[in-house]
Motif scaffolding. Structure first.
Motif, PDB file in Angstrom:
ATOM      1  N   HIS A   2      65.782  -3.771  35.827  1.00  0.00           N
ATOM      2  CA  HIS A   2      66.400  -4.913  36.521  1.00  0.00           C
ATOM      3  C   HIS A   2      67.636  -5.366  35.744  1.00  0.00           C
ATOM      4  N   ALA A   3      68.727  -5.547  36.460  1.00  0.00           N
ATOM      5  CA  ALA A   3      69.948  -6.071  35.831  1.00  0.00           C
ATOM      6  C   ALA A   3      70.385  -7.283  36.634  1.00  0.00           C
ATOM      7  N   ARG A   4      70.759  -8.335  35.931  1.00  0.00           N
ATOM      8  CA  ARG A   4      71.217  -9.555  36.608  1.00  0.00           C
ATOM      9  C   ARG A   4      72.531 -10.034  36.004  1.00  0.00           C
ATOM     10  N   GLY A   5      73.552 -10.088  36.841  1.00  0.00           N
ATOM     11  CA  GLY A   5      74.849 -10.639  36.413  1.00  0.00           C
ATOM     12  C   GLY A   5      75.500  -9.865  35.275  1.00  0.00           C
ATOM     13  N   VAL A   6      75.218  -8.550  35.218  1.00  0.00           N
ATOM     14  CA  VAL A   6      75.713  -7.785  34.073  1.00  0.00           C
ATOM     15  C   VAL A   6      77.232  -7.582  34.159  1.00  0.00           C
ATOM     16  N   THR A   7      77.893  -7.961  33.086  1.00  0.00           N
ATOM     17  CA  THR A   7      79.350  -7.969  33.032  1.00  0.00           C
ATOM     18  C   THR A   7      79.808  -7.350  31.715  1.00  0.00           C
ATOM     19  N   LYS A   8      80.878  -6.527  31.786  1.00  0.00           N
ATOM     20  CA  LYS A   8      81.469  -6.021  30.549  1.00  0.00           C
ATOM     21  C   LYS A   8      82.974  -6.208  30.606  1.00  0.00           C
ATOM     22  N   ARG A   9      83.497  -6.915  29.629  1.00  0.00           N
ATOM     23  CA  ARG A   9      84.956  -7.078  29.535  1.00  0.00           C
ATOM     24  C   ARG A   9      85.455  -6.346  28.305  1.00  0.00           C
ATOM     25  N   PHE A  10      86.578  -5.655  28.475  1.00  0.00           N
ATOM     26  CA  PHE A  10      87.280  -5.057  27.331  1.00  0.00           C
ATOM     27  C   PHE A  10      88.575  -5.848  27.217  1.00  0.00           C
ATOM     28  N   GLY A  11      88.649  -6.804  26.303  1.00  0.00           N
ATOM     29  CA  GLY A  11      89.817  -7.690  26.239  1.00  0.00           C
ATOM     30  C   GLY A  11      89.894  -8.499  27.532  1.00  0.00           C
ATOM     31  N   ASP A  12      91.062  -8.442  28.205  1.00  0.00           N
ATOM     32  CA  ASP A  12      91.258  -9.190  29.456  1.00  0.00           C
ATOM     33  C   ASP A  12      90.714  -8.446  30.657  1.00  0.00           C
ATOM     34  N   PHE A  13      90.378  -7.163  30.470  1.00  0.00           N
ATOM     35  CA  PHE A  13      90.008  -6.319  31.603  1.00  0.00           C
ATOM     36  C   PHE A  13      88.497  -6.355  31.846  1.00  0.00           C
ATOM     37  N   THR A  14      88.112  -6.634  33.110  1.00  0.00           N
ATOM     38  CA  THR A  14      86.688  -6.667  33.451  1.00  0.00           C
ATOM     39  C   THR A  14      86.290  -5.320  34.053  1.00  0.00           C
ATOM     40  N   ARG A  44      75.835   2.961  30.366  1.00  0.00           N
ATOM     41  CA  ARG A  44      75.766   2.809  28.903  1.00  0.00           C
ATOM     42  C   ARG A  44      75.174   1.458  28.506  1.00  0.00           C
ATOM     43  N   MET A  45      75.416   0.434  29.327  1.00  0.00           N
ATOM     44  CA  MET A  45      74.788  -0.873  29.033  1.00  0.00           C
ATOM     45  C   MET A  45      73.290  -0.811  29.322  1.00  0.00           C
ATOM     46  N   LEU A  46      72.925  -0.114  30.418  1.00  0.00           N
ATOM     47  CA  LEU A  46      71.506  -0.050  30.806  1.00  0.00           C
ATOM     48  C   LEU A  46      70.674   0.682  29.768  1.00  0.00           C
ATOM     49  N   CYS A  47      71.285   1.635  29.060  1.00  0.00           N
ATOM     50  CA  CYS A  47      70.459   2.326  28.057  1.00  0.00           C
ATOM     51  C   CYS A  47      70.680   1.770  26.661  1.00  0.00           C
ATOM     52  N   GLY A  48      71.399   0.648  26.558  1.00  0.00           N
ATOM     53  CA  GLY A  48      71.489  -0.037  25.267  1.00  0.00           C
ATOM     54  C   GLY A  48      72.557   0.521  24.345  1.00  0.00           C
ATOM     55  N   LEU A  49      73.428   1.402  24.852  1.00  0.00           N
ATOM     56  CA  LEU A  49      74.484   1.964  24.007  1.00  0.00           C
ATOM     57  C   LEU A  49      75.671   1.013  23.880  1.00  0.00           C
ATOM     58  N   LEU A  50      75.772   0.086  24.846  1.00  0.00           N
ATOM     59  CA  LEU A  50      76.898  -0.833  24.890  1.00  0.00           C
ATOM     60  C   LEU A  50      76.329  -2.227  25.172  1.00  0.00           C
ATOM     61  N   THR A  51      76.846  -3.238  24.483  1.00  0.00           N
ATOM     62  CA  THR A  51      76.331  -4.596  24.683  1.00  0.00           C
ATOM     63  C   THR A  51      77.097  -5.295  25.802  1.00  0.00           C
ATOM     64  N   PRO A  52      76.385  -5.836  26.811  1.00  0.00           N
ATOM     65  CA  PRO A  52      77.092  -6.551  27.883  1.00  0.00           C
ATOM     66  C   PRO A  52      77.778  -7.811  27.338  1.00  0.00           C
ATOM     67  N   THR A  53      78.878  -8.196  27.979  1.00  0.00           N
ATOM     68  CA  THR A  53      79.534  -9.448  27.619  1.00  0.00           C
ATOM     69  C   THR A  53      78.690 -10.610  28.149  1.00  0.00           C
ATOM     70  N   GLU A  54      78.094 -10.391  29.329  1.00  0.00           N
ATOM     71  CA  GLU A  54      77.242 -11.407  29.978  1.00  0.00           C
ATOM     72  C   GLU A  54      76.135 -10.695  30.722  1.00  0.00           C
ATOM     73  N   GLY A  61      60.279  -2.968  30.979  1.00  0.00           N
ATOM     74  CA  GLY A  61      59.652  -4.156  30.378  1.00  0.00           C
ATOM     75  C   GLY A  61      60.301  -4.596  29.076  1.00  0.00           C
ATOM     76  N   LEU A  62      61.381  -3.925  28.645  1.00  0.00           N
ATOM     77  CA  LEU A  62      62.036  -4.290  27.392  1.00  0.00           C
ATOM     78  C   LEU A  62      63.350  -5.009  27.686  1.00  0.00           C
ATOM     79  N   SER A  63      63.667  -5.998  26.834  1.00  0.00           N
ATOM     80  CA  SER A  63      64.905  -6.734  27.015  1.00  0.00           C
ATOM     81  C   SER A  63      66.016  -6.001  26.258  1.00  0.00           C
ATOM     82  N   ILE A  64      67.090  -5.665  27.000  1.00  0.00           N
ATOM     83  CA  ILE A  64      68.183  -4.859  26.442  1.00  0.00           C
ATOM     84  C   ILE A  64      69.409  -5.751  26.266  1.00  0.00           C
TER      85      ILE A  64
END
Ligand SMILES: Nc1ncnc2c1ncn2[C@@H]1O[C@H](COP(=O)(O)OP(=O)(O)OP(=O)(O)O)[C@@H](O)[C@H]1O
Length: 306
Positions: A2-14, A44-54, A61-64
Motif C-alpha cells: 500500500h502506498a499513500r501520497g508517495v512523492t519524490k522531489r529532486f530539487g525543484d523537480f517533482t 525504487r521507493m517501494l523496495c526501500g532503495l530510495l526515500t520518499p520526500t512525502e 506489513g513493513l513500514s518503508i
C-alpha cells in the motif's frame, strides 16, 4: 503493498507526485507510463532503495523505508540492466546470490539445482554470464531475483532487451510465480504485456492517471473509439486531426484508429465532418484497446482536463 501520497522531489523537480497504490497479493500488477513518468523512481521507493520526500509505504506489513532492511530478504528486484556478474558462470552467479541472500549453506546447492532446472539453464550452467544471449541473461537474472523465494517481486522493464519469444516465455514464468503466491509489480512499455496483467496503473509526469483491470480501463472508453477506412488514408488522417474532439489518430494496416474525447465518438458526426471536406470514408465504432487507454490517460493530463 500500500502506498499513500508517495512523492519524490529532486530539487525543484517533482518526479513522483502523491501516488496512491494498492497491490493485492499473488497478482501481476502492470506499471505503465511514458519515458520519464516516474515508474523507476516509484519502484525504487517501494523496495526501500530510495526515500520518499512525502507519503506512507507499507510492503508485506513493513513500514518503508524504516523497515527496509527486513524487507530486503522478502523481496526480489530486477531491472533491464540484469545486474549479473559477467565473469562468473551461470551456476556461480546463482551460488553467489544464494550466499548473499543468506540461504543456509545446506540449502544453497539444492536451490541452485532447482533454479537451473526451472529456468532452463542446466545446459548453460558452466558458461560465463557475459557470453549469454539477451534472452538467456534475462532468464538468469530472473532466477537470481527469486533465489531466496521472495513474496514480492519488483521488475523494472525486465523485457526491454529481448526478442518476442523470450518475452513470452518470461511472462509464462511470471504467471508461474504468481500462481505460487508471489506478488509481482512489473513496469513495461509493451501493451501486449500490459494486457496480460491482472491490474494496471498508468503514471504520467509523476501522477497516477489510470488504475484498474485492463477490462475496466478499456470499458471506460466504450463509445470513444472509431475505425475509419478510405482510399486516401494519409489525407483523411490530416482532416481527422482538425476535427474537434479527436484526441489521436493512428494508422493500423488499412484502417485508421481514432480516439475521441468524451461525447465526441459518434461515427455519423465524424463521417459528416469528413464529407464537408470532400472526403468519403467509412466510419464505424471499434473496440477500445489498452493503447487507447494509455493515450487517453496521458493526453487528458497533458491538456489539463484530468
Ligand atoms: N536521482 C535523480 N536526480 C534527479 N532527477 C532524477 C533522478 N532520478 C530520476 N530523475 C528524474 O525523474 C523523472 C522520472 O524518472 P524515472 O526514471 O522514474 O522515469 P521512468 O518512468 O522509469 O522512465 P523510463 O520509462 O524512461 O525508464 C525523470 O525526469 C528523471 O530524469
Amino acid at each position: 503493498m500500500h502506498a499513500r501520497g508517495v512523492t519524490k522531489r529532486f530539487g525543484d523537480f517533482t518526479a513522483v507526485d502523491h501516488v496512491d497504490l494498492d497491490v493485492p497479493r499473488a497478482q501481476v500488477y502492470g506499471f505503465l507510463g511514458p519515458n520519464g513518468s516516474g515508474k523507476s523512481t516509484t519502484i525504487r521507493m517501494l523496495c526501500g532503495l530510495l526515500t520518499p520526500t512525502e507519503g506512507e509505504i507499507e510492503v508485506l506489513g513493513l513500514s518503508i523505508p524504516r523497515e527496509a532492511e527486513a524487507l530486503r530478504r522478502r523481496i526480489g528486484y530486477m531491472t533491464q540492466r540484469f545486474s549479473l556478474y559477467e565473469d562468473l558462470t551461470v551456476r556461480e552467479n546463482l551460488m553467489f546470490l544464494a550466499t548473499v541472500q543468506g540461504l543456509p549453506r545446506a540449502r544453497r546447492a539444492s536451490r541452485v539445482e532447482e533454479l537451473l532446472h526451472a529456468y532452463n539453464l542446466e545446459q548453460l550452467q558452466k558458461q560465463l554470464a557475459g557470453t549469454l544471449s539477451g534472452g538467456q541473461k534475462q532468464r538468469l537474472a530472473l532466477a537470481g531475483a527469486v533465489v531466496h523465494e521472495p513474496q514480492l517481486l519488483l521488475l523494472d522493464e525486465p523485457t526491454s532487451a529481448v526478442d518476442p519469444e523470450s518475452r513470452r516465455d518470461f511472462w509464462e514464468k511470471l504467471f508461474d510465480l504468481a500462481d505460487a503466491g508471489t506478488t509481482l509489480l512489473v513496469s513495461t512499455h509493451y501493451m501486449d504485456e500490459a494486457e496480460r496483467c491482472h491490474r494496471i496503473a498508468i503514471l504520467d509526469r509523476g501522477r497516477l492517471v489510470a488504475n484498474g483491470t485492463p477490462a475496466e480501463l478499456t470499458g471506460q472508453l466504450e463509445g470513444r473509439t472509431l475505425g475509419v477506412r478510405s482510399d486516401s488514408l494519409r489525407k483523411v488522417q490530416k482532416q481527422l486531426h482538425a476535427i474537434d474532439g479527436v484526441l489521436s489518430v493512428a494508422q493500423v494496416g488499412n484502417e485508421l484508429r481514432v480516439l475521441c474525447a468524451p461525447g465526441h465518438g459518434d461515427p455519423d458526426t465524424v463521417a459528416a465532418k469528413l464529407r464537408q471536406e470532400g472526403i468519403q470514408a467509412e466510419v464505424a465504432p471499434i473496440e477500445p484497446s489498452l493503447e487507447d487507454v494509455f493515450v487517453a490517460a496521458t493526453r487528458r493530463h497533458a491538456e489539463g482536463q484530468a
